[in-house]
Design an enzyme around this catalytic site. Structure first.
Site, short mmCIF file in Angstrom:
data_model
loop_
_atom_site.label_atom_id
_atom_site.label_comp_id
_atom_site.label_asym_id
_atom_site.label_seq_id
_atom_site.Cartn_x
_atom_site.Cartn_y
_atom_site.Cartn_z
N HIS A 1 10.92 -9.89 5.15
CA HIS A 1 10.65 -8.60 4.49
C HIS A 1 11.72 -8.36 3.42
CE1 HIS A 1 9.28 -4.71 3.60
NE2 HIS A 1 9.16 -4.20 4.80
N HIS B 1 10.28 -2.96 -0.41
CA HIS B 1 10.23 -1.55 0.03
C HIS B 1 11.59 -0.93 0.34
CE1 HIS B 1 5.92 -2.63 1.64
NE2 HIS B 1 6.05 -2.82 0.34
N TYR C 1 14.28 -2.09 1.80
CA TYR C 1 15.04 -2.47 2.99
C TYR C 1 16.13 -3.47 2.59
CZ TYR C 1 11.47 0.23 5.28
OH TYR C 1 10.64 1.27 5.65
C1 LIG Z 1 1.37 2.49 9.24
C2 LIG Z 1 1.95 1.55 8.22
C3 LIG Z 1 3.10 0.84 8.50
C4 LIG Z 1 3.63 -0.08 7.58
N1 LIG Z 1 4.71 -0.85 7.92
C5 LIG Z 1 5.08 -1.89 7.12
C6 LIG Z 1 6.01 -2.88 7.56
O1 LIG Z 1 6.49 -2.88 8.71
N2 LIG Z 1 6.35 -3.86 6.69
C7 LIG Z 1 5.83 -3.93 5.42
O2 LIG Z 1 6.17 -4.85 4.66
N3 LIG Z 1 4.92 -3.02 4.99
C8 LIG Z 1 4.51 -2.03 5.81
N4 LIG Z 1 3.51 -1.17 5.41
C9 LIG Z 1 2.84 -1.39 4.10
C10 LIG Z 1 1.58 -2.24 4.28
O3 LIG Z 1 1.89 -3.56 4.67
C11 LIG Z 1 0.73 -2.32 3.00
O4 LIG Z 1 1.47 -2.93 1.98
C12 LIG Z 1 0.29 -0.94 2.52
O5 LIG Z 1 -0.25 -0.19 3.60
C13 LIG Z 1 -0.76 -1.04 1.41
O6 LIG Z 1 -1.93 -1.66 1.90
P1 LIG Z 1 -3.25 -0.79 2.23
O7 LIG Z 1 -3.49 0.06 1.02
O8 LIG Z 1 -4.31 -1.83 2.46
O9 LIG Z 1 -2.95 0.04 3.45
C14 LIG Z 1 3.00 -0.24 6.32
C15 LIG Z 1 1.85 0.51 6.03
C16 LIG Z 1 1.30 1.36 6.98
C17 LIG Z 1 0.01 2.07 6.65
#
Ligand SMILES: Cc1cc2nc3c(=O)[nH]c(=O)nc-3n(C[C@H](O)[C@H](O)[C@H](O)COP(=O)(O)O)c2cc1C
Length: 366
Positions: free
Chosen positions: A169, A172, A174
């Site tokens: 990762h 975002h 981190y």
């Molecule tokens: C509930 C939730 C938790 C997430 N946790 C992470 C994470 O642990 N690591 C990460 O790289 N992105 C995380 N994301 C981002 C998602 O991987 C993804 O990039 C983002 O939701 C956009 O995709 P979508 O529009 O299809 O939901 C999270 C998103 C959601 C909705």
């Protein structure tokens, strides 16, 4: 749909995927004391049964004291947590799926919605949680060396447990991203510097150490985002040349897949071309790339934070881009949270049966 590019197999080194659909990594807070439960294993297995080709786990903490900020986030070290993950990967394999853990260190970021008892101990390149906002402690060079070793140990454990590949990762805001971003990396040693290439040294060393730990044939994915949680308009690399200078050394260090995080996959990364982030990463590095961001839904991630539901929407634009080879794989986040059978329904052309996503569903581990 079966004949579409979305359902063509792909081989990347030892990784053999039956289709191009990837479950995006999503933190769920259902692993008490960092241990994934049988419910967590069933949750991932359900998505494999539902036709997802590659699952990427929620972010899971490497072996550092403050790698994650909440006791319900899974860890990727220690006997109990790894036994929990072993049950996860065995269940996913039994359902014909493939999976990577997403190895995570949060640096100085904590989720404002959760109580973080470790805030004052969070470690980061320069002790900033946001531009000008101090939090936690500054990492020494020996902290950095230990952290690189912890990423490598997590990757070695992933391979030993039977995972099919590993994701780091680096997005975002981190830890890895805090090194990239000039606003959170003011170091004057070899891990800082005026250029993005200099500030990428930490990431490159992590990738190299992971490569040494897993061997040549095991796939390493690196997730990156231009945007920051503190500022969605940030672009670490504002031009194709800057992106090339950022990604080239990371590719040389051993990245096989760049997982390019956007909130809306159809947005062009730079003026003058409609290629998105994953499109540019593929064009510049020749590596495989994953796109992501609002696939199959009518609004983006920020709608979830505002408590809004999302309705299913057409994926024609996505298919057209995949068909012309802009990227190789497509990660799906919220649509797969709301509907474990999203992939199977798309494949069967059952668009009318798709369920969309309601943020209230985050309260349970369906
Ligand atoms: C509930 C939730 C938790 C997430 N946790 C992470 C994470 O642990 N690591 C990460 O790289 N992105 C995380 N994301 C981002 C998602 O991987 C993804 O990039 C983002 O939701 C956009 O995709 P979508 O529009 O299809 O939901 C999270 C998103 C959601 C909705």
């Amino acid at each position: 749909m079966e004949q579409s590019a979305l359902f063509q197999p792909i081989a990347i080194k030892s990784l053999r995927l039956p289709n191009r659909i990837v479950m995006a990594p999503m933190t769920r807070y259902f692993s008490p004391n960092g241990v994934p439960t049988p419910d967590v294993a069933a949750y991932y297995r359900r998505r494999a049964e539902g036709g997802v080709g590659l699952l990427i786990s929620e972010g899971t903490g490497i072996d550092r004291p403050t790698a994650v900020y909440d006791p319900d986030i899974p860890l990727f070290h220690g006997e109990s947590a790894l036994a929990g993950w072993k049950a996860v990967i065995d269940g996913v394999h039994a359902a014909g799926g493939r999976m990577a853990p997403q190895l995570w260190h949060v640096g100085a970021m904590a989720d404002p919605a959760r109580t973080c008892t470790c805030a004052s101990r969070l470690e980061s390149p320069s002790g900033f949680t946001a531009p000008g906002k101090k939090l936690g402690v500054i990492m020494t060079e020996s902290d950095i060396a230990d952290t690189i070793r912890a990423f490598a140990a997590g990757a070695a454990d992933a391979k030993r447990l039977g995972f099919d590949c590993v994701e780091l990762h680096g997005a975002h805001s981190y830890l890895i991203d805090q090194f990239f971003w000039e606003a959170t990396n003011h170091r004057t040693d070899a891990y800082g510097g005026a250029t993005l290439s200099e500030r990428s040294r930490f990431a490159a060393e992590v990738v190299r150490a992971v490569r040494r730990a897993v061997g040549e044939d095991f796939v390493i994915s690196l997730r990156l985002s231009q945007w920051k949680q503190q500022d969605f308009t940030v672009k670490l690399a504002p031009t194709p040349a800057a992106l090339d200078a950022w990604l080239g050394p990371l590719a040389d260090a051993g990245v096989d897949i760049f997982h390019c995080s956007q909130r809306r996959f159809w947005e062009p990364e730079f003026e003058g071309s409609d290629l998105n982030f994953a499109g540019w990463a593929r064009k510049l590095t020749g590596k495989r790339t994953i796109t992501v961001g609002s696939v199959g839904l009518d609004n983006d991630l920020l709608a979830m934070f505002a408590g809004e539901s999302s309705r299913p929407t057409s994926i024609q634009n996505l298919l057209a881009r995949l068909e012309r080879g802009e990227f190789d794989l497509v990660a799906v986040g919220r649509a797969l949270l709301g509907d474990a059978h999203w992939a199977a329904k798309i494949r069967a052309g059952r668009a009318q049966d798709l369920r969309g996503f309601d943020p209230q569903s985050l309260a349970t581990l369906y």
